[in-house]
Motif scaffolding. Sequence first.
Motif, PDB file in Angstrom:
ATOM      1  N   ALA A  96       2.021  -9.274  46.522  1.00  0.00           N
ATOM      2  CA  ALA A  96       2.127  -8.976  45.099  1.00  0.00           C
ATOM      3  C   ALA A  96       1.599  -7.569  44.876  1.00  0.00           C
ATOM      4  N   THR A  97       2.011  -6.976  43.782  1.00  0.00           N
ATOM      5  CA  THR A  97       1.569  -5.620  43.445  1.00  0.00           C
ATOM      6  C   THR A  97       0.928  -5.628  42.066  1.00  0.00           C
ATOM      7  N   ILE A  98      -0.240  -5.041  41.961  1.00  0.00           N
ATOM      8  CA  ILE A  98      -0.936  -4.936  40.675  1.00  0.00           C
ATOM      9  C   ILE A  98      -0.799  -3.513  40.172  1.00  0.00           C
ATOM     10  N   LEU A  99      -0.203  -3.378  38.996  1.00  0.00           N
ATOM     11  CA  LEU A  99       0.021  -2.068  38.391  1.00  0.00           C
ATOM     12  C   LEU A  99      -0.925  -1.868  37.216  1.00  0.00           C
ATOM     13  N   CYS A 100      -1.182  -0.631  36.873  1.00  0.00           N
ATOM     14  CA  CYS A 100      -2.019  -0.304  35.733  1.00  0.00           C
ATOM     15  C   CYS A 100      -1.153  -0.187  34.478  1.00  0.00           C
ATOM     16  N   GLY A 101      -1.553  -0.824  33.404  1.00  0.00           N
ATOM     17  CA  GLY A 101      -0.810  -0.769  32.151  1.00  0.00           C
ATOM     18  C   GLY A 101      -1.724  -0.563  30.969  1.00  0.00           C
ATOM     19  N   LYS A 102      -1.113  -0.242  29.846  1.00  0.00           N
ATOM     20  CA  LYS A 102      -1.879  -0.025  28.619  1.00  0.00           C
ATOM     21  C   LYS A 102      -1.073  -0.539  27.436  1.00  0.00           C
ATOM     22  N   GLY A 103      -1.705  -1.319  26.576  1.00  0.00           N
ATOM     23  CA  GLY A 103      -1.017  -1.886  25.421  1.00  0.00           C
ATOM     24  C   GLY A 103      -0.544  -0.801  24.469  1.00  0.00           C
ATOM     25  N   GLY A 104       0.720  -0.871  24.074  1.00  0.00           N
ATOM     26  CA  GLY A 104       1.263   0.140  23.168  1.00  0.00           C
ATOM     27  C   GLY A 104       0.668   0.053  21.783  1.00  0.00           C
ATOM     28  N   TYR A 105       0.325  -1.160  21.332  1.00  0.00           N
ATOM     29  CA  TYR A 105      -0.243  -1.338  19.990  1.00  0.00           C
ATOM     30  C   TYR A 105      -1.768  -1.367  20.031  1.00  0.00           C
ATOM     31  N   SER A 106      -2.308  -2.186  20.952  1.00  0.00           N
ATOM     32  CA  SER A 106      -3.766  -2.347  20.989  1.00  0.00           C
ATOM     33  C   SER A 106      -4.469  -1.192  21.711  1.00  0.00           C
ATOM     34  N   LYS A 107      -3.723  -0.450  22.530  1.00  0.00           N
ATOM     35  CA  LYS A 107      -4.273   0.645  23.333  1.00  0.00           C
ATOM     36  C   LYS A 107      -5.290   0.165  24.363  1.00  0.00           C
ATOM     37  N   THR A 108      -5.389  -1.135  24.563  1.00  0.00           N
ATOM     38  CA  THR A 108      -6.299  -1.672  25.567  1.00  0.00           C
ATOM     39  C   THR A 108      -5.605  -1.702  26.920  1.00  0.00           C
ATOM     40  N   GLU A 109      -6.411  -1.528  27.980  1.00  0.00           N
ATOM     41  CA  GLU A 109      -5.843  -1.500  29.313  1.00  0.00           C
ATOM     42  C   GLU A 109      -5.570  -2.903  29.809  1.00  0.00           C
ATOM     43  N   ARG A 110      -4.420  -3.061  30.450  1.00  0.00           N
ATOM     44  CA  ARG A 110      -4.011  -4.349  31.004  1.00  0.00           C
ATOM     45  C   ARG A 110      -3.474  -4.120  32.412  1.00  0.00           C
ATOM     46  N   ASN A 111      -3.761  -5.046  33.286  1.00  0.00           N
ATOM     47  CA  ASN A 111      -3.153  -5.017  34.603  1.00  0.00           C
ATOM     48  C   ASN A 111      -1.843  -5.793  34.565  1.00  0.00           C
ATOM     49  N   VAL A 112      -0.876  -5.323  35.333  1.00  0.00           N
ATOM     50  CA  VAL A 112       0.434  -5.974  35.401  1.00  0.00           C
ATOM     51  C   VAL A 112       0.682  -6.372  36.846  1.00  0.00           C
ATOM     52  N   VAL A 113       0.945  -7.651  37.052  1.00  0.00           N
ATOM     53  CA  VAL A 113       1.244  -8.156  38.389  1.00  0.00           C
ATOM     54  C   VAL A 113       2.759  -8.183  38.559  1.00  0.00           C
ATOM     55  N   GLU A 164      17.350 -12.221  43.983  1.00  0.00           N
ATOM     56  CA  GLU A 164      16.028 -12.751  43.714  1.00  0.00           C
ATOM     57  C   GLU A 164      15.561 -12.285  42.340  1.00  0.00           C
ATOM     58  N   LYS A 165      14.385 -12.768  41.940  1.00  0.00           N
ATOM     59  CA  LYS A 165      13.883 -12.479  40.598  1.00  0.00           C
ATOM     60  C   LYS A 165      12.596 -11.668  40.685  1.00  0.00           C
ATOM     61  N   GLY A 166      12.564 -10.572  39.950  1.00  0.00           N
ATOM     62  CA  GLY A 166      11.351  -9.780  39.849  1.00  0.00           C
ATOM     63  C   GLY A 166      10.595 -10.180  38.598  1.00  0.00           C
ATOM     64  N   VAL A 167       9.312 -10.500  38.746  1.00  0.00           N
ATOM     65  CA  VAL A 167       8.501 -11.001  37.632  1.00  0.00           C
ATOM     66  C   VAL A 167       7.414  -9.987  37.296  1.00  0.00           C
ATOM     67  N   MET A 168       7.349  -9.602  36.035  1.00  0.00           N
ATOM     68  CA  MET A 168       6.269  -8.750  35.537  1.00  0.00           C
ATOM     69  C   MET A 168       5.319  -9.639  34.736  1.00  0.00           C
ATOM     70  N   ILE A 169       4.069  -9.714  35.157  1.00  0.00           N
ATOM     71  CA  ILE A 169       3.089 -10.602  34.523  1.00  0.00           C
ATOM     72  C   ILE A 169       1.976  -9.744  33.931  1.00  0.00           C
ATOM     73  N   ILE A 170       1.878  -9.737  32.618  1.00  0.00           N
ATOM     74  CA  ILE A 170       0.827  -8.982  31.926  1.00  0.00           C
ATOM     75  C   ILE A 170      -0.307  -9.950  31.608  1.00  0.00           C
ATOM     76  N   THR A 171      -1.448  -9.726  32.209  1.00  0.00           N
ATOM     77  CA  THR A 171      -2.540 -10.687  32.094  1.00  0.00           C
ATOM     78  C   THR A 171      -3.888  -9.986  32.204  1.00  0.00           C
ATOM     79  N   GLU A 172      -4.924 -10.607  31.640  1.00  0.00           N
ATOM     80  CA  GLU A 172      -6.285 -10.113  31.772  1.00  0.00           C
ATOM     81  C   GLU A 172      -6.939 -10.619  33.050  1.00  0.00           C
ATOM     82  N   LYS A 173      -6.244 -11.493  33.766  1.00  0.00           N
ATOM     83  CA  LYS A 173      -6.787 -12.071  34.993  1.00  0.00           C
ATOM     84  C   LYS A 173      -5.855 -11.748  36.164  1.00  0.00           C
ATOM     85  N   ALA A 174      -5.565 -10.472  36.318  1.00  0.00           N
ATOM     86  CA  ALA A 174      -4.581 -10.051  37.310  1.00  0.00           C
ATOM     87  C   ALA A 174      -4.999 -10.414  38.734  1.00  0.00           C
TER      88      ALA A 174
END
Length: 302
Positions: free
Chosen positions: A239-256, A214-224
């Motif tokens: 689905a699982t929502i993970l906490c992420g942070k942009g390496g360049y922008s340093k802004t927080e992003r959710n990852v589905v 099967e395929k595992g999909v990582m979705i980085i979005t502001e509308k998690a």
Amino acid sequence: MQDCCQKKLNQLSFKNFIILFFAGCINAFGVTVFLAPVHLYDSGISGTSMLLSQVTPEYLSLSLFLIILNVPLFLYGFKKQGELFTVYSLFTVVVYSAAAWLITDVLPIDVSIASPLAGDDLLLCALFGGLVSGVGSGLTIRSGGAIDGIEVMAVIFAKKLGITVGTFVMSYNVVLYVASGIVLQSWILPLYSIVAYMAGLKTVDFIVEGIDREKGVMIITEKADEVSDALIDAFETGATILCGKGGYSKTERNVVYFVVNRFQIAKMRAIVHSIDPLAFLTISEVADVVKNNTVQCNCTDE
């Protein structure tokens, strides 16, 4: 120490022993019925035992070499691999050896000249020998053991040599096939043995990791939350929502994180981009998916 070992041995599974019994028999069938009759070779210690049995007196059989070569290696790796692995592995090797002896010396099956099922067709013998023995090896690994001592040596020494376990095993097999070519004064059989090895290797992957990847999909979005809800509704799974942070922008992003099969990729992509056209997706292969859980976390500080 003794109590600790006893406690671990109490974790031995009767179900695993049943599977390992059939695994040893299957491996013996693939080797003795397809490979050995036409002088093709399995990989690792199994292949080494086949070669030695052919260049030594008749009383030094394949079954004997399987025990002589494998048992010391598993015992040597006891500390590294643990009690359960060692017991399961030794049991499988004994079954493999006994089944090989039954097929070659007891049962009314003539495996002395050609394969009873594939004749002297080297390609058929290589493919089916590798496939059948690969099923046995895969079942053994899946049940917590190993059927070949060279895998144990690879785990112990590969890191010390600065190579991967796969490279260690492959290097050993290259030496084995070159040696068999020199002994037999022919390179046709070693080359077909490589075909058998590759067929077995692929079969082991199928058995251990699952045929239907099967395929595992990582979705980085502001509308998690919206993306997650839409995917759950569309595919009726978690689905699982993970906490992420942009390496360049340093802004927080959710990852589905979401798992789909290959037929659902196009539909999944369309759903995500209909909600967030700027969503970033990565798709990777996963295997042996057991269950899906929905776990959500909030990345914002309260």
